[in-house]
Design a protein around this motif. Structure first.
Motif, mmCIF file in Angstrom:
data_model
loop_
_atom_site.group_PDB
_atom_site.id
_atom_site.type_symbol
_atom_site.label_atom_id
_atom_site.label_comp_id
_atom_site.label_asym_id
_atom_site.label_seq_id
_atom_site.Cartn_x
_atom_site.Cartn_y
_atom_site.Cartn_z
ATOM 1 N N VAL A 1 -7.967 3.155 -3.315
ATOM 2 C CA VAL A 1 -6.892 4.017 -2.818
ATOM 3 C C VAL A 1 -6.139 3.346 -1.674
ATOM 4 C CG1 VAL A 1 -6.418 6.218 -1.668
ATOM 5 C CG2 VAL A 1 -8.026 6.122 -3.569
ATOM 6 N N PHE A 2 -6.864 2.671 -0.786
ATOM 7 C CA PHE A 2 -6.227 2.048 0.378
ATOM 8 C C PHE A 2 -5.973 0.557 0.186
ATOM 9 C CE2 PHE A 2 -8.503 5.717 2.154
ATOM 10 C CZ PHE A 2 -7.444 6.365 2.768
ATOM 11 N N GLY A 3 -6.411 -0.005 -0.945
ATOM 12 C CA GLY A 3 -6.182 -1.421 -1.196
ATOM 13 C C GLY A 3 -6.961 -2.323 -0.262
ATOM 14 N N LEU A 4 -8.209 -1.984 0.013
ATOM 15 C CA LEU A 4 -9.034 -2.746 0.948
ATOM 16 C C LEU A 4 -10.042 -3.596 0.195
ATOM 17 C CD1 LEU A 4 -9.789 0.104 3.531
ATOM 18 C CD2 LEU A 4 -8.003 -1.636 3.682
ATOM 19 N N HIS A 5 -10.472 -4.664 0.820
ATOM 20 C CA HIS A 5 -11.553 -5.501 0.300
ATOM 21 C C HIS A 5 -12.774 -5.268 1.189
ATOM 22 C CE1 HIS A 5 -9.005 -7.679 -2.543
ATOM 23 N NE2 HIS A 5 -8.077 -7.709 -1.585
ATOM 24 N N LEU A 6 -13.770 -4.606 0.626
ATOM 25 C CA LEU A 6 -14.945 -4.206 1.385
ATOM 26 C C LEU A 6 -16.150 -5.043 0.989
ATOM 27 C CD1 LEU A 6 -14.582 -0.316 1.129
ATOM 28 C CD2 LEU A 6 -13.684 -1.826 2.897
ATOM 29 N N THR B 1 -0.098 0.685 -2.281
ATOM 30 C CA THR B 1 -1.279 1.188 -2.982
ATOM 31 C C THR B 1 -1.549 2.644 -2.624
ATOM 32 O OG1 THR B 1 -2.235 -1.035 -2.961
ATOM 33 C CG2 THR B 1 -3.727 0.788 -3.379
ATOM 34 N N VAL B 2 -1.441 2.989 -1.327
ATOM 35 C CA VAL B 2 -1.688 4.370 -0.896
ATOM 36 C C VAL B 2 -0.676 5.313 -1.522
ATOM 37 C CG1 VAL B 2 -1.782 5.908 1.096
ATOM 38 C CG2 VAL B 2 -2.753 3.614 1.253
ATOM 39 N N VAL B 3 0.615 4.909 -1.514
ATOM 40 C CA VAL B 3 1.658 5.763 -2.101
ATOM 41 C C VAL B 3 1.416 5.948 -3.596
ATOM 42 C CG1 VAL B 3 4.125 5.902 -2.609
ATOM 43 C CG2 VAL B 3 3.352 5.174 -0.344
ATOM 44 N N THR B 4 1.029 4.869 -4.287
ATOM 45 C CA THR B 4 0.764 4.971 -5.728
ATOM 46 C C THR B 4 -0.366 5.950 -6.010
ATOM 47 O OG1 THR B 4 1.476 2.679 -6.034
ATOM 48 C CG2 THR B 4 0.161 3.663 -7.783
ATOM 49 N N ALA B 5 -1.457 5.850 -5.246
ATOM 50 C CA ALA B 5 -2.598 6.743 -5.456
ATOM 51 C C ALA B 5 -2.238 8.187 -5.144
ATOM 52 C CB ALA B 5 -3.766 6.294 -4.587
ATOM 53 N N VAL B 6 -1.481 8.415 -4.059
ATOM 54 C CA VAL B 6 -1.124 9.782 -3.682
ATOM 55 C C VAL B 6 -0.208 10.406 -4.722
ATOM 56 C CG1 VAL B 6 0.113 11.170 -1.981
ATOM 57 C CG2 VAL B 6 -1.483 9.405 -1.230
ATOM 58 N N VAL B 7 0.797 9.662 -5.177
ATOM 59 C CA VAL B 7 1.723 10.199 -6.178
ATOM 60 C C VAL B 7 0.983 10.506 -7.480
ATOM 61 C CG1 VAL B 7 3.731 9.647 -7.610
ATOM 62 C CG2 VAL B 7 3.731 9.084 -5.173
ATOM 63 N N ALA B 8 0.114 9.604 -7.910
ATOM 64 C CA ALA B 8 -0.648 9.842 -9.141
ATOM 65 C C ALA B 8 -1.546 11.065 -8.989
ATOM 66 C CB ALA B 8 -1.464 8.611 -9.498
ATOM 67 N N GLY B 9 -2.188 11.202 -7.833
ATOM 68 C CA GLY B 9 -3.052 12.360 -7.611
ATOM 69 C C GLY B 9 -2.277 13.664 -7.608
ATOM 70 N N VAL B 10 -1.108 13.681 -6.987
ATOM 71 C CA VAL B 10 -0.293 14.900 -6.956
ATOM 72 C C VAL B 10 0.167 15.275 -8.357
ATOM 73 C CG1 VAL B 10 1.893 15.865 -6.143
ATOM 74 C CG2 VAL B 10 0.427 14.580 -4.571
ATOM 75 N N VAL B 11 0.590 14.281 -9.136
ATOM 76 C CA VAL B 11 1.031 14.558 -10.511
ATOM 77 C C VAL B 11 -0.123 15.119 -11.341
ATOM 78 C CG1 VAL B 11 1.869 13.492 -12.639
ATOM 79 C CG2 VAL B 11 2.886 12.869 -10.444
ATOM 80 N N SER C 1 4.915 0.452 -13.051
ATOM 81 C CA SER C 1 4.357 -0.782 -12.512
ATOM 82 C C SER C 1 4.987 -2.004 -13.169
ATOM 83 C CB SER C 1 2.840 -0.797 -12.713
ATOM 84 O OG SER C 1 2.288 -2.018 -12.300
ATOM 85 N N TYR C 2 5.212 -1.931 -14.468
ATOM 86 C CA TYR C 2 5.822 -3.063 -15.181
ATOM 87 C C TYR C 2 7.295 -3.217 -14.812
ATOM 88 C CZ TYR C 2 7.534 -5.940 -19.023
ATOM 89 O OH TYR C 2 8.149 -6.919 -19.766
ATOM 90 N N GLY C 3 7.998 -2.077 -14.714
ATOM 91 C CA GLY C 3 9.434 -2.150 -14.433
ATOM 92 C C GLY C 3 9.737 -2.526 -12.996
ATOM 93 N N VAL C 4 8.989 -1.979 -12.056
ATOM 94 C CA VAL C 4 9.260 -2.233 -10.640
ATOM 95 C C VAL C 4 8.581 -3.506 -10.159
ATOM 96 C CG1 VAL C 4 9.023 -1.267 -8.305
ATOM 97 C CG2 VAL C 4 9.575 0.230 -10.220
ATOM 98 N N GLY C 5 7.492 -3.881 -10.797
ATOM 99 C CA GLY C 5 6.741 -5.049 -10.349
ATOM 100 C C GLY C 5 5.891 -4.744 -9.127
ATOM 101 N N LEU C 6 5.034 -3.703 -9.241
ATOM 102 C CA LEU C 6 4.218 -3.297 -8.100
ATOM 103 C C LEU C 6 3.259 -4.397 -7.655
ATOM 104 C CD1 LEU C 6 3.327 0.399 -9.083
ATOM 105 C CD2 LEU C 6 5.077 -0.403 -7.496
ATOM 106 N N LYS C 7 2.818 -5.210 -8.587
ATOM 107 C CA LYS C 7 1.855 -6.260 -8.246
ATOM 108 C C LYS C 7 2.497 -7.329 -7.366
ATOM 109 C CE LYS C 7 -1.694 -9.109 -8.577
ATOM 110 N NZ LYS C 7 -2.946 -8.905 -7.811
ATOM 111 N N HIS C 8 3.690 -7.778 -7.733
ATOM 112 C CA HIS C 8 4.315 -8.902 -7.028
ATOM 113 C C HIS C 8 5.069 -8.435 -5.785
ATOM 114 C CE1 HIS C 8 3.239 -11.403 -10.438
ATOM 115 N NE2 HIS C 8 3.828 -10.520 -11.257
ATOM 116 N N ARG C 9 5.709 -7.275 -5.839
ATOM 117 C CA ARG C 9 6.549 -6.832 -4.727
ATOM 118 C C ARG C 9 5.758 -6.110 -3.646
ATOM 119 N NH1 ARG C 9 11.807 -3.805 -6.882
ATOM 120 N NH2 ARG C 9 12.111 -3.781 -4.611
ATOM 121 N N PHE C 10 4.745 -5.345 -4.008
ATOM 122 C CA PHE C 10 4.026 -4.525 -3.025
ATOM 123 C C PHE C 10 2.532 -4.856 -2.936
ATOM 124 C CE2 PHE C 10 7.611 -2.026 -4.607
ATOM 125 C CZ PHE C 10 8.285 -1.756 -3.418
ATOM 126 N N GLY C 11 2.067 -5.810 -3.740
ATOM 127 C CA GLY C 11 0.666 -6.212 -3.662
ATOM 128 C C GLY C 11 -0.311 -5.187 -4.221
#
Length: 763
Positions: free
Chosen positions: A238-243, A270-280, A313-323
């Motif tokens: 959810v927070f995109g952390l490496h633990l 990552t946080v915004v993606t998780a929150v939006v998915a959870g709300v939906v 994710s494919y259209g916006v490029g979440l991996k490359h633009r926002f990590g």
């Protein structure tokens, strides 16, 4: 309307009048029967030992009918599939299977992350085990496949035995994910094979009853703690952390502390993606709840969220633009079977047994709920075999251990599922995704899968409400729930389960060691006996004490039973016996001294008589008596002396017997002459119980109280006979069919203080 209201009171009066007339005409019934002790009961009922059956003969029988029965038993699909009503049930099973498959897809991908494995292995675990259960399972409505609790238990094993630190690459200190994933997949698949072997072995050995040691409070507390473990494990996605990978006791606490420490390093995307998915997801679930009556099928919220998130994710490029971390490569097609690694069995055996028991407990609990609701039977041992084969075969095809999901099972039932055909259809749908459509989900963010997992934890997290319900219903169950939750949360899932089961069994032992003991009294004008402390109208029968325990007497509470019995009777039995023995020893010593004195007196008197005769005898008489006559007189005098001594001994013994009673010794007498032990709660007899009962007979007879047993079950009587309880002093005439019979007999045959026959007649 007014006519009916007017006629209502009249009808009531007529009914009351007719009822009173019937009560006046009703005759008084009086039931009379003779008193029955155990010997009379056995003679009246023609009791005899049950004929023994040699089970091994049945096992070794070989016939066509027996072979067919065994085949249908272990392969149930051959029994119900030929009679499958296609027109009535096929459409419902198809719709139900598609609905479950739509849920199975996102849950399989998400729960694979819980297990520490690549997402595609969640799809494998949603296909092979489901199809195997279609062949061997007996429940028509449970949905077998990935489950959050099982996945997090697998994840705790894979992350502890294959942590990220073991796969760090030296130059840039990055993790070699390929080698790590291969090792974890091997661990998970071997673990699945071992779990399957345990479950199949227990099922074939008819050990399905082991799940009964997992009570409902224990299972609910365990799943609640597991849901907390699942929730914490998803925070890194959810927070995109490496633990760091923590395992063992307090690993949950360490993970939470590290998340709090690294929270400033969270990735906003990552946080915004998780929150939006959870709300939906929450919005779609609320919409399904409100429109349940109007929708033929619930909206596939998880599938729609996955498709939408993958497209964005494919259209916006979440991996490359926002990590934002994504699922990555999903291979197309099935994998070849791989043999498990026997070298890992010793490392995984403890965790495998815990996972096997938990998985079966969850599956059989849901299976029995649906079976009772729809009127069919679930075979616990066959369910254990079926679930074991699901894990055994699935492990060979690189699946991780599975069980059944509560949410998917409810969907399968509510959407019209009737048989295991629904599960087969869902597995075929997953097969299509594995073979053709899996690559379309490569850009799916892991944060969305974490949101799917957390939202689906709502049902298990709602179980915190059990604290309130158990507080009102049963405090002991609440204690089991709390101990299970705390132990599982702090000690991890495997050690927590072991601690919870141990505490639950220990609590059972403690509760049997501290049962409710009561002295019973007769309820007036009945032959019913109840606790005099609870029933104000219950009265103790004069001269008779009736004692009962709420639990069976065995080695753990036998001493407490005896001590409480003596305490409830109001007599210090041990002290009274000690005083009696002390006085008897003094009396015996006095008697011996008296006997010695009598013997000395008689000997002196005999000697004096002999001298008197010699002095008054004339010389002529002495000459006339020969030596033999003199010897005869001496022998005769000796015999007279012995007879006198013997008669004195008998008189002394009779006198001592009369003086050995409590009244003669000046000791206080109990206010009752008979003791009745109500043994209706006795379910088995061990050697300690036998010795305790014999000691009770011995001690109370020492204080002139006769003991009777009442209300023993036939197996208990058989065990008493086998333990040589009955002898010359304790016979079956001391054992009665009911407490009332024992009380009446005790009143008719008191050892002291004769009872008025009027009281016996009244009872």
């Amino acid at each position: 309307m007014g006519l009916s209201e007017a006629s209502g009171p009249r009808d009531t009066q007529v009914l009351l009048a007719s009822r009173e007339t019937m009560e006046l005409k009703r005759p008084d019934f009086c039931m009379e029967r003779p008193l029955l002790n155990q010997e009379q009961l056995e003679a009246l009922g023609h009791w005899g030992p049950a004929p023994g059956t040699l089970q091994w003969r049945t096992w070794l029988q070989c016939s066509r009918a027996r072979a067919r029965a065994l085949l249908l038993r272990y392969l149930p699909v051959l029994a119900w599939l030929p009679r499958y009503p296609v027109r009535d049930w096929l459409l419902g099973d198809v719709l139900s299977g598609l609905s479950v498959a739509i849920m199975q897809l996102p849950q399989g991908l998400a729960y694979a992350l819980l297990a520490g494995l690549p997402p595609v292995f969640g799809l494998y675990s949603s296909f092979y085990p489901v199809f195997v259960y279609f062949l061997f399972g007996t429940s028509r409505h449970i949905s077998v496949g990935t489950f959050a609790v099982m996945s997090v238990m697998v994840g705790s094993v894979t992350e502890s035995l294959a942590p990220d630190e073991d796969f760090l690459q030296a130059p840039n200190s990055t993790v070699n994910t390929t080698a790590r994933d291969d090792t974890r997949v091997q661990l998970a698949s071997t673990l699945s094979v071992l779990v399957g072997l345990f479950q199949v072995g227990l099922g074939l050995g008819h050990f399905g009853f082991v799940v009964t040691y997992l009570s409902e409070p224990l299972v609910r507390g365990y799943t609640t703690a597991a849901s907390v473990q699942v929730f914490v494990s998803q925070l890194k996605y959810v927070f995109g952390l490496h633990l760091s990978s923590f395992s063992g006791p307090l690993s949950l606490i360490y993970t939470v502390l590290e998340v709090c420490w690294k929270l400033p390093q969270s990735l906003v995307g990552t946080v915004v993606t998780a929150v939006v998915a959870g709300v939906v997801l929450m919005a779609i679930k609320l919409l399904n709840d409100k429109l349940r009556r109007h929708l033929p099928l619930p909206l596939p919220g998880e599938l729609l969220t996955l498709i939408g998130a993958t497209g964005i994710s494919y259209g916006v490029g979440l991996k490359h633009r926002f990590g934002v971390d994504i699922v990555g490569n999903i291979p197309i097609g099935l994998v070849a079977p791989v043999a498990p690694s026997p070298q890992l069995f010793t490392k995984l055996v403890g965790n495998a047994f815990a996972i096997a028991v938990v998985g079966f407990a969850i599956a059989i609990s849901l299976g029995k709920i649906f079976a009772l609701r729809h009127g069919y039977r679930v075979d616990g041992n066959q369910e254990l075999v079926a679930l074991g084969l699901c894990n055994l075969i699935g492990g060979i095809f690189q699946c991780f251990p599975v069980s059944c999901s509560m949410s998917r099972s409810l969907v399968q039932e509510s959407t019209g599922g009737n048989t295991q055909v629904a599960g087969a259809i869902s597995s075929l749908f997953i097969l299509i995704i594995i073979v053709k459509l899996g690559e379309f989900f490569q850009n799916l963010p892991k944060a969305v899968l974490a949101a799917v997992i957390i939202v689906n934890l709502k049902g298990m997290l709602m179980q915190f409400g059990d604290i309130r319900s158990f507080w009102k219903a049963n405090r002991m169950d609440l204690l089991i729930w709390l101990v299970t939750f705390v132990a599982t949360t702090l000690l991890n899932l495997d050690l927590g389960l072991a601690a919870a089961v141990a505490f639950s069994l220990l609590l059972v032992v403690v509760r049997t060691q501290l049962p409710h003991y009561s002295v019973l009294g007769q309820v007036p004008d009945t032959d019913v006996y109840r606790d005099v402390a609870e029933y104000l109208e219950a009265r103790e029968v004069p001269g008779v004490k009736v004692f009962r325990s709420s639990a069976t007497m065995y080695f753990a509470n036998a001493e407490l039973y005896s001590d409480t019995l003596k305490q409830k009777c109001g007599v210090d039995v041990d002290r009274l016996i000690s005083q009696k023995k002390k006085l008897l020893r003094k009396q015996e010593l006095k008697l011996k001294n008296l006997q010695k004195e009598q013997l000395r007196t008689q000997a002196a008197a005999s000697k004096g008589t002999s001298i008197f005769i010699n002095v008054n005898t004339s010389d002529r008489d002495i000459k006339r008596n020969n030596v033999e006559g003199s010897k005869a007189k001496q022998v005769s005098a000796g015999n007279d002396l012995e007879d006198t001594a013997a008669s004195g001994q008998e008189d002394a013994d009779a006198k001592a017997s009369d003086q050995s009673t409590l009244e003669a010794l000046g000791l206080p007498q109990p206010d009752f002459h008979s003791l009745v032990l109500d043994l209706s709660s006795l379910s088995f007899v061990d050697t300690v119980c036998l010795k305790s009962l014999k000691n009770i007979f011995r001690d109370f007879r020492e204080i002139e109280v006769e003991v009777y047993l009442a209300a023993c079950h036939t197996p208990v009587v058989t065990q008493l006979e086998a333990g040589h309880f009955f002898d010359a002093s304790i016979t079956k005439q001391h054992l009665f069919a009911s407490v009332h019979d024992a009380v009446i007999f005790a009143l008719q045959h008191p050892r002291s203080n004769q009872v008025s026959p009027v009281l016996v007649t009244k009872l």
